[in-house]
Design an enzyme around this catalytic site. Structure first.
Site, PDB file in Angstrom:
ATOM      1  CG  HIS A  38       2.656  -3.486   2.559  1.00  0.00           C
ATOM      2  ND1 HIS A  38       1.285  -3.461   2.725  1.00  0.00           N
ATOM      3  CD2 HIS A  38       2.976  -4.738   2.158  1.00  0.00           C
ATOM      4  CE1 HIS A  38       0.796  -4.672   2.419  1.00  0.00           C
ATOM      5  NE2 HIS A  38       1.800  -5.448   2.092  1.00  0.00           N
TER       6      HIS A  38
ATOM      7  NE  ARG B  17       0.849   0.564   4.359  1.00  0.00           N
ATOM      8  CZ  ARG B  17       1.784   1.093   3.574  1.00  0.00           C
ATOM      9  NH1 ARG B  17       2.816   1.721   4.092  1.00  0.00           N
ATOM     10  NH2 ARG B  17       1.680   1.001   2.265  1.00  0.00           N
TER      11      ARG B  17
ATOM     12  CE1 TYR C 106       3.889   3.504   0.075  1.00  0.00           C
ATOM     13  CE2 TYR C 106       5.630   2.079  -0.759  1.00  0.00           C
ATOM     14  CZ  TYR C 106       4.697   2.376   0.208  1.00  0.00           C
ATOM     15  OH  TYR C 106       4.556   1.569   1.303  1.00  0.00           O
TER      16      TYR C 106
HETATM   17  C1  LIG Z   1      -5.427 -11.616  -4.034  1.00  0.00           C
HETATM   18  C2  LIG Z   1      -4.197 -10.902  -3.584  1.00  0.00           C
HETATM   19  N1  LIG Z   1      -3.495 -10.137  -4.458  1.00  0.00           N
HETATM   20  C3  LIG Z   1      -2.348  -9.526  -4.073  1.00  0.00           C
HETATM   21  C4  LIG Z   1      -1.885  -9.675  -2.786  1.00  0.00           C
HETATM   22  C5  LIG Z   1      -0.557  -9.046  -2.361  1.00  0.00           C
HETATM   23  N2  LIG Z   1      -0.814  -7.927  -1.409  1.00  0.00           N
HETATM   24  C6  LIG Z   1      -0.725  -8.115  -0.087  1.00  0.00           C
HETATM   25  S1  LIG Z   1      -1.175  -6.766   0.771  1.00  0.00           S
HETATM   26  C7  LIG Z   1      -1.495  -5.891  -0.623  1.00  0.00           C
HETATM   27  C8  LIG Z   1      -2.024  -4.487  -0.507  1.00  0.00           C
HETATM   28  C9  LIG Z   1      -3.351  -4.463   0.142  1.00  0.00           C
HETATM   29  O1  LIG Z   1      -3.724  -3.139   0.404  1.00  0.00           O
HETATM   30  P1  LIG Z   1      -4.970  -2.790   1.305  1.00  0.00           P
HETATM   31  O2  LIG Z   1      -6.113  -3.652   0.971  1.00  0.00           O
HETATM   32  O3  LIG Z   1      -5.179  -1.322   1.208  1.00  0.00           O
HETATM   33  O4  LIG Z   1      -4.515  -3.182   2.784  1.00  0.00           O
HETATM   34  P2  LIG Z   1      -3.322  -2.618   3.651  1.00  0.00           P
HETATM   35  O5  LIG Z   1      -2.128  -3.498   3.371  1.00  0.00           O
HETATM   36  O6  LIG Z   1      -3.093  -1.214   3.257  1.00  0.00           O
HETATM   37  O7  LIG Z   1      -3.749  -2.770   5.053  1.00  0.00           O
HETATM   38  C10 LIG Z   1      -1.217  -6.653  -1.748  1.00  0.00           C
HETATM   39  C11 LIG Z   1      -1.325  -6.178  -3.139  1.00  0.00           C
HETATM   40  C12 LIG Z   1      -2.650 -10.459  -1.905  1.00  0.00           C
HETATM   41  N3  LIG Z   1      -2.289 -10.641  -0.632  1.00  0.00           N
HETATM   42  N4  LIG Z   1      -3.787 -11.044  -2.316  1.00  0.00           N
END
Ligand SMILES: Cc1ncc(C[n+]2csc(CCOP(=O)(O)OP(=O)(O)O)c2C)c(N)n1
Ligand SMILES: [Mg+2]
Lengths: 382, 340
Positions: free
Chosen positions: A279, A275, A288
């Protein structure tokens, strides 16, 4: 008969289950991902690809890039509450939508609004969650697109259950679940994939591995050789693909969907991508990750890779470039126009759709809010 | 609707009968599956074994393993899969093996099952029934005796149903399965083996209606599920003390039948709410507060609560100290400010 094997036959409940039985119950070799991610652009596969598919991917990637830009701008203007951009991941988003047929279901995460739009959902409807006026702005049944899912990986078992039900019904429906690299650490990912394999459900999992879960890099997320390798433990094939190579993602997903459709069971696909943006608009990615890392990925841009391939085949003519730019601008203009005004919201809708019929307590609370609104209106009217 | 059931010798049976709650629940599942082929049962050991409490006994044999599915051990996976099945038009009935083993599925329950209708503006209602054997009193070791109803009742979007009689077990389960809303169906496991005469064809009051199990003129015990027999016993014992206690069985916590409860409380002026789960933040707190708010001027005494202590569920050899019994209920009744 049953879609499940051996279940009614106690003798064959576990075939070959005898003391000393050590042979694997399935041969792991064909399940293993290739050592190198699958690539198509810049290879013979691109030369052989249908020109119209390449053009279509191009038009949609250009529009997708513009969509991401426009949505990000809308957050700066306060028109969207938050936007998790998929800039840099457009190849995955578009290929996911194109690999599905109308009867298939898409299970997107919060980052996948572009996939939802590429599927044909109106951008305004796809973005209500992030605008803040409705959790889901589209009709999931009519669009065969599940609500955008925020609790990580919880959409995975939903896709499995829907695919399983479709298979029981004898329908020609495949489910595709999208998630990120971080989501693969969640229990629901594990449970969903295990169910999918045991039920032999017609479902495909696309992990867009963009290297980070917010700030946490993949190395802190998993010690697996690749995320695709996780498939082997469940007894399904794992596929690794260059997630910025739109043609490659399209090929791998189309193959996996076809495999699911024809009774071959589930597939886990890991797409390596990045990406480019933070975020979300609320995140500061400089805390980071290094600028040079971002630059390296910018040089491996999905739109550019496709342009190069089209040029190599003499397909990148003025007409195509103009058409793509035109479609992208039309989409952006529609987004600007539609998000220009605040939505009209009915406060009483709070009480709609909690249950089929509101409870006595909800009726009372609705009465309370109605009275508050009437009092407010009177104050403003004076 | 067919209410036929096969007895031990394979004969079809119908009409009035004597049986246990476990049998009534089994019959409800069977009849629901016969009446509607979109009804699918899934859970751990629900197939050949018939569930650890035998509630799904014989379902795989009659309907096949696709309709009554032994799943891998993963409660979130079971419920999450049921969500997808419901999205595709099926009517899943999920069995959780024990109360405390439903907790891994809470995220699916709270974030998806309870909310899906609302977050899709009514487009994706989820007609899922989650059956959970709950509560103590069976000598179960750790993690097998939680009375977990408050977690579910606090979550908007779920119906919470808990039968206390054999007839209700059948009628309320049939209605739960037929409901287009998700229902958490809490089965008081200590009542599974209690026998009663009943007739499946007779029907019961619907979900959302409380039923007066015993009329009385002194005060009312408001209760549900596993505590109903204890309250009936207490009411019987109270006669010796000169109290004529009514007993109200709520049957469903959500929707809460406020109208019936208020009517009884207003007419008697004294009430004790009884449940075995912990008192703090429990369903009884909500019920007592509502009764006080709505019936204040009819009350001769504060609405009291008799509940389990605010402790983790104790080891089986101590559980009788934790569970509300007749004496604790009568002590509360004695504190209802009788002396004028
Ligand atoms: C169960 C849960 N824990 C924490 C979060 C908070 N959160 C939202 S996005 C994220 C990171 C997710 O990373 P990834 O799966 O790699 O997807 P990306 O955002 O990189 O597309 C977190 C920790 C959440 N949405 N759901
Ligand atoms: Mg990520």
């Amino acid at each position: 008969m049953t879609v499940l094997d051996h279940r009614n036959d106690p003798v064959a409940a576990v075939p070959g289950w005898r003391p000393g039985a050590t042979a694997p119950r399935t041969d792991p070799a064909p399940l293993l991902p290739d050592p190198e991610p699958h690539r198509a652009l810049g290879t013979g596969a691109a030369d052989a690809a249908d020109p119209e598919l390449l053009r279509e991917l191009y038009r949609r990637l250009v529009a997708g890039r513009r969509y991401n830009q426009q949505a990000t701008t809308l957050t700066k203007q306060g028109r969207l509450a938050v936007y998790p951009a998929s800039t840099g991941q457009e190849a995955c988003q578009v290929a996911a939508a194109l690999a599905l047929r109308p009867q298939d279901w898409l299970f997107p995460s919060y980052r996948d609004t572009l996939a939802v739009v590429a599927r044909g959902v109106d951008p305004l409807q796809a973005l209500t969650l992030l605008r803040g006026d409705a959790h889901t702005g589209y009709d999931p049944r009519a669009t065969r697109t599940a609500p955008l899912c925020t609790p990580l990986a919880t959409q995975v078992p939903h896709a499995v259950g829907l695919a399983h039900a479709a298979r029981l019904a004898g329908d020609d429906t495949v489910a595709l679940a999208l998630l990120g690299d971080g989501g693969t650490s969640e229990g629901d990912f594990h449970e969903g994939l295990n169910f999918a394999a045991v039920l032999h459900a017609p479902v495909v999992f696309l992990v867009q591995n963009n290297g980070y879960a917010i700030s946490v890099p993949l190395t802190r997320q998993s010690a697996a050789p690749t995320l695709a390798h996780k498939a082997v433990g469940y007894g399904m094939p794992g596929r690794l693909v260059d997630g910025n190579d739109a043609l490659a993602v399209h090929q791998v997903l189309t193959e996996a969907v076809e495999r699911a459709r024809t009774g071959g069971g589930p597939t886990l696909v890991e797409a390596l991508t990045y990406r480019i943006e933070a975020h979300t608009n609320a995140d500061d990615a400089t805390r980071y990750r290094q600028a040079e890392e971002v630059d390296a990925w910018r040089a491996h841009d999905p739109v550019r890779l496709l342009e190069d391939a089209l040029r190599g085949r003499g397909l990148l003519d003025e007409q195509l470039v103009a058409d793509a730019a035109d479609q992208a601008e039309q989409l952006a203009a529609r987004m600007r126009a539609e998000f220009h005004t605040d939505p009209e919201l009915d406060p009483m809708s709070l009480f709609a759709h909690v249950y089929a019929e509101p409870t006595q307590q909800l009726r009372e609370q609705a009465g309370q809010l109605a009275a508050e609104l009437a009092a407010e209106a009177e104050v403003h009217g004076r | 609707m067919s209410t036929a059931v096969r007895d031990q010798s394979g004969r079809e049976q119908s009409g009035p009968r004597t049986g246990t709650m476990a049998q009534a629940l089994n019959l409800a599942l069977r009849d629901a599956m016969r009446a509607d082929k979109t009804v699918h049962v899934l859970g751990e050991d629900v197939g050949a074994l018939g569930g650890v409490f035998r509630i799904t006994d014989g379902l795989t044999a009659e309907f096949g393993p696709d309709r009554c599915l032994d799943t891998p051990l993963a409660e979130a996976g079971i419920l999450g899969t049921a969500v997808g099945m419901a999205m595709y038009g099926l009517r899943p009935v999920v069995e959780m093996q024990f109360d405390a083993f439903a907790y891994p599925a809470l995220e699916q329950l709270f974030s998806h099952v309870a909310k899906m209708r609302n977050r899709t503006a009514g487009k994706l209602p989820l007609p899922i029934t989650v059956r959970i054997p709950y509560g103590g009193g069976i000598g179960g070791v750790e993690h097998h005796s939680d009375a977990s109803e408050a977690y579910y009742a606090h979550t908007p979007g779920l119906h919470v149903v808990t039968p206390a009689t054999v007839a209700d077990a059948y009628g309320l389960l049939r209605e739960s399965i037929a409901s287009d809303d998700p229902v958490v169906f809490l089965e008081p496991k200590r009542l599974y083996w209690g026998k009663d005469g009943w007739d499946p064809a007779a029907g019961v009051e619907p979900i959302g209606k409380a039923v007066l199990r015993r009329p009385g003129s002194s005060a009312v015990l408001v209760t549900y599920g596993p505590s109903l027999p204890v309250c009936l016993e207490a009411a019987e014992a109270a006669r010796a003390e000169g109290w004529d206690l009514a007993v109200l069985d709520l049957r469903t916590l959500v929707p809460f039948d406020e109208a019936t409860a208020c009517e009884v409380v207003r007419s008697l002026g004294r009430a004790v709410v009884v449940h075995e789960s912990a008192g703090f933040g429990g369903a009884g707190a909500e019920i007592a507060a509502r009764l006080t708010e709505k019936c204040f001027h009819h009350l001769a005494a504060p609405v009291l609560r008799v509940t389990g202590f605010d402790v983790p569920y104790p080891p089986p050899m101590l559980e009788h100290h934790h569970l509300p019994g007749v004496d604790r209920i009568l002590d509360a009744v004695a504190r209802l400010q009788w002396e004028e």
